[in-house]
Enzyme design. Structure first.
Site, short mmCIF file in Angstrom:
data_model
loop_
_atom_site.label_atom_id
_atom_site.label_comp_id
_atom_site.label_asym_id
_atom_site.label_seq_id
_atom_site.Cartn_x
_atom_site.Cartn_y
_atom_site.Cartn_z
N HIS A 7 -1.49 -7.62 -1.29
CA HIS A 7 -1.57 -7.32 -2.73
C HIS A 7 -0.29 -7.73 -3.43
O HIS A 7 0.74 -7.97 -2.80
CB HIS A 7 -1.88 -5.84 -3.00
CG HIS A 7 -0.79 -4.89 -2.56
ND1 HIS A 7 -0.78 -4.29 -1.32
CD2 HIS A 7 0.33 -4.44 -3.19
CE1 HIS A 7 0.30 -3.51 -1.22
NE2 HIS A 7 0.99 -3.59 -2.33
N HIS A 79 6.54 -6.37 -6.53
CA HIS A 79 6.62 -6.83 -5.14
C HIS A 79 5.30 -7.48 -4.73
O HIS A 79 4.29 -7.33 -5.40
CB HIS A 79 6.97 -5.69 -4.17
CG HIS A 79 5.92 -4.62 -4.02
ND1 HIS A 79 5.95 -3.44 -4.73
CD2 HIS A 79 4.80 -4.54 -3.24
CE1 HIS A 79 4.92 -2.69 -4.37
NE2 HIS A 79 4.20 -3.33 -3.48
N GLU A 130 6.92 -6.26 0.66
CA GLU A 130 6.43 -5.13 1.43
C GLU A 130 5.68 -5.71 2.62
O GLU A 130 4.87 -6.62 2.44
CB GLU A 130 5.48 -4.30 0.55
CG GLU A 130 4.82 -3.11 1.24
CD GLU A 130 3.89 -2.34 0.29
OE1 GLU A 130 3.38 -2.93 -0.68
OE2 GLU A 130 3.70 -1.14 0.54
CO CO Z 1 2.63 -2.35 -2.46
#
Ligand code: CO
Length: 134
Positions: A7, A79, A130
């Site tokens: 994502h 992110h 991440e």
């Molecule tokens: Co995230």
């Protein structure tokens, strides 16, 4: 090591307004608004055919994304999340290459209930990444 794109997270000043923009202007399928007090954020997931956009806004001044919004009041990309098979192996490999892992370096449970870690953006092309065990 890096697997699928999971994502992208976008910090927004007004989560309800952002939800309506994605739903009504962009015509996307959006979730309801959910609070994640452990992470200090309120989140809406935008489900696309091949990925997810997470819209998030700080729950309070102590939120990890509160400062982001001070620097970028209109919001912006916060992110990206990339999947790995083994998060400990991935962390150790990143560290061995000189990439700093944020926090205490131990995986936390992310918004999807899976273990996640964040790497220092200065060590990875200026992008907060991440990594999620999937
Ligand atoms: Co995230």
């Amino acid at each position: 090591m890096i697997g699928k794109f999971n994502h992208v997270a976008i910090v927004v000043p007004d989560i309800d307004a952002a939800r309506i923009i994605y739903r009504d202007i962009l015509g996307a399928k959006v979730s309801g608004v959910e609070d994640y007090p452990d992470h200090g954020v309120r989140v809406v997931c935008v489900e696309l055919p091949n990925t997810v956009i997470e819209l998030m806004t700080p729950l309070d001044e102590d939120s990890p994304v509160a400062n982001f919004l001070k620097r970028s009041p209109a919001g912006g990309i916060h992110h990206i999340c990339l999947e790995v098979e083994d998060i400990i192996e991935a962390r150790n490999r990143l560290r061995a290459e000189g990439v700093r892992i944020l926090g205490d370096g131990e995986p936390k449970t992310g918004a999807h209930g899976k273990p996640v870690l964040f790497a220092h953006p200065k060590d990875l092309c200026g992008t907060l990444i991440e990594i999620e065990e999937a």
